[in-house]
Design a protein around this motif. Structure first.
Motif, PDB file in Angstrom:
ATOM      1  N   ARG A 118       0.902  -1.137  -0.063  1.00  0.00           N
ATOM      2  CA  ARG A 118       0.055   0.092   0.058  1.00  0.00           C
ATOM      3  C   ARG A 118       0.832   1.448  -0.153  1.00  0.00           C
ATOM      4  O   ARG A 118       0.363   2.116  -0.616  1.00  0.00           O
ATOM      5  CB  ARG A 118      -0.932  -0.053   1.070  1.00  0.00           C
ATOM      6  N   PRO A 119       1.780   1.288   0.779  1.00  0.00           N
ATOM      7  CA  PRO A 119       2.463   2.483   0.972  1.00  0.00           C
ATOM      8  C   PRO A 119       3.500   2.801  -0.481  1.00  0.00           C
ATOM      9  O   PRO A 119       3.493   4.185  -0.876  1.00  0.00           O
ATOM     10  CB  PRO A 119       3.738   2.559   2.080  1.00  0.00           C
ATOM     11  N   ALA A 120       3.493   1.789  -1.375  1.00  0.00           N
ATOM     12  CA  ALA A 120       4.252   2.003  -2.615  1.00  0.00           C
ATOM     13  C   ALA A 120       3.153   2.432  -3.718  1.00  0.00           C
ATOM     14  O   ALA A 120       3.581   2.933  -4.784  1.00  0.00           O
ATOM     15  CB  ALA A 120       5.026   0.847  -3.268  1.00  0.00           C
ATOM     16  N   LEU A 121       1.890   2.431  -3.340  1.00  0.00           N
ATOM     17  CA  LEU A 121       0.942   2.837  -4.546  1.00  0.00           C
ATOM     18  C   LEU A 121       0.457   4.178  -4.225  1.00  0.00           C
ATOM     19  O   LEU A 121       0.383   4.659  -3.168  1.00  0.00           O
ATOM     20  CB  LEU A 121      -0.228   1.810  -4.307  1.00  0.00           C
ATOM     21  N   THR A 122      -0.145   4.917  -5.365  1.00  0.00           N
ATOM     22  CA  THR A 122      -0.523   6.213  -5.442  1.00  0.00           C
ATOM     23  C   THR A 122      -1.991   6.104  -4.693  1.00  0.00           C
ATOM     24  O   THR A 122      -2.657   4.859  -4.940  1.00  0.00           O
ATOM     25  CB  THR A 122      -0.624   7.033  -6.853  1.00  0.00           C
ATOM     26  N   GLY A 123      -2.822   6.948  -4.477  1.00  0.00           N
ATOM     27  CA  GLY A 123      -4.141   7.151  -3.945  1.00  0.00           C
ATOM     28  C   GLY A 123      -5.011   6.419  -5.061  1.00  0.00           C
ATOM     29  O   GLY A 123      -5.945   5.801  -4.709  1.00  0.00           O
ATOM     30  N   LYS A 124      -4.874   6.524  -6.287  1.00  0.00           N
ATOM     31  CA  LYS A 124      -5.620   6.317  -7.398  1.00  0.00           C
ATOM     32  C   LYS A 124      -5.631   4.727  -7.534  1.00  0.00           C
ATOM     33  O   LYS A 124      -6.414   4.027  -7.538  1.00  0.00           O
ATOM     34  CB  LYS A 124      -5.251   7.195  -8.789  1.00  0.00           C
ATOM     35  N   GLU A 125      -4.022   4.297  -7.335  1.00  0.00           N
ATOM     36  CA  GLU A 125      -3.716   2.984  -7.578  1.00  0.00           C
ATOM     37  C   GLU A 125      -4.315   2.262  -6.442  1.00  0.00           C
ATOM     38  O   GLU A 125      -5.053   1.158  -6.585  1.00  0.00           O
ATOM     39  CB  GLU A 125      -2.186   2.601  -7.541  1.00  0.00           C
TER      40      GLU A 125
END
Length: 246
Positions: free
Chosen positions: A91-98
């Motif tokens: 989760r921390p490696a993803l953008t809000g949209k992802e």
């Protein structure tokens, strides 16, 4: 400088260790609970193979069979929790949209796995079991060991369940920009070859009919994933075009 670089890596590894430990504990709990129902599961699997008469030869075979069922059933029951831990780790490696895409697709992951297991149970197991049991039965009488039967059936169902995740995986990869529907469409011939190779690996038989029962749905799932990616991409473009007109 080196210490600043090492600290994040160390923290990520520690986080991974904690989440893997939690997943292992969850699998251990669900496996222990599944062991109690292993006998019922064997009866359920037998119901899809008409006329089969199972036997065990070694003293530890029945206990080992129960363990195999419990482990696979435990992993299947713990799959939602394992998926949750995986999502929380990346989760921390993803953008809000992802992250939004990922949360949206999570229910579909579980439904797809269940659909694959149901497909294997109702569609694939009966013809595969019949072929294996009756092949050469005019020469020798089949005496099926319970360990072999359960191992083949459980691995088949689990493999089919994972293969049914194909459209969800394709949609997610397209949404985050790793692949595109057009690129996947151009590689369709490789997907078809791969589907038949997977069909040969997953099915316990060597005849092309049972292999096709796996390969054809896999090809359809691949095409369905491409279709889903195109549909969702069009839906994202529609509001932009409306906004530009206004």
């Amino acid at each position: 400088m080196d210490q600043d670089v090492k600290l994040p890596i160390k923290s990520h590894l520690e986080e991974l260790r904690k989440r893997l430990t939690m997943c292992a504990i969850a699998v251990a709990i669900t496996t222990g609970a599944s062991f109690y129902f292993a006998g019922d599961i064997i009866e359920v699997l037998k119901s899809r193979a008409d006329g089969i008469n199972l036997q065990f030869i070694e003293m530890t075979e029945m206990f080992g069979t129960y363990c195999v069922i419990a482990i696979f059933m435990g992993i299947a029951l713990a799959l939602p929790y394992i998926t949750y831990q995986l999502v929380m780790f990346i989760r921390p490696a993803l953008t809000g949209k992802e992250r939004g895409y990922l949360y949206f697709l999570l229910p579909a992951v579980f439904l797809s796995f269940a659909a694959g297991v149901a497909f294997g149970y109702f569609v694939l197991i009966p013809p595969a079991a019949k072929f294996l049991i009756t092949f050469g039965s005019d020469i020798a009488e089949p005496q099926i060991r319970v360990g072999n039967f359960v191992s083949v059936m459980v691995k088949l169902l689990f493999g089919i369940g994972l293969c049914f995740e194909t459209p969800i995986l394709i949609l997610f990869l397209c949404k985050i920009g790793i692949v595109s529907p057009e690129g996947l469409a151009r590689k369709r011939k490789f997907a078809i070859v791969g589907a038949f190779i997977l069909g040969a690996i997953i099915t316990p038989t060597f005849d092309p009919i049972n292999q096709s029962l796996v390969a054809v749905p896999l090809i359809a799932l691949y095409e369905f994933g491409i279709l889903l990616a195109r549909i969702f991409r069009r839906r994202e473009k529609v509001p932009k075009s409306i906004a530009s007109d206004t």
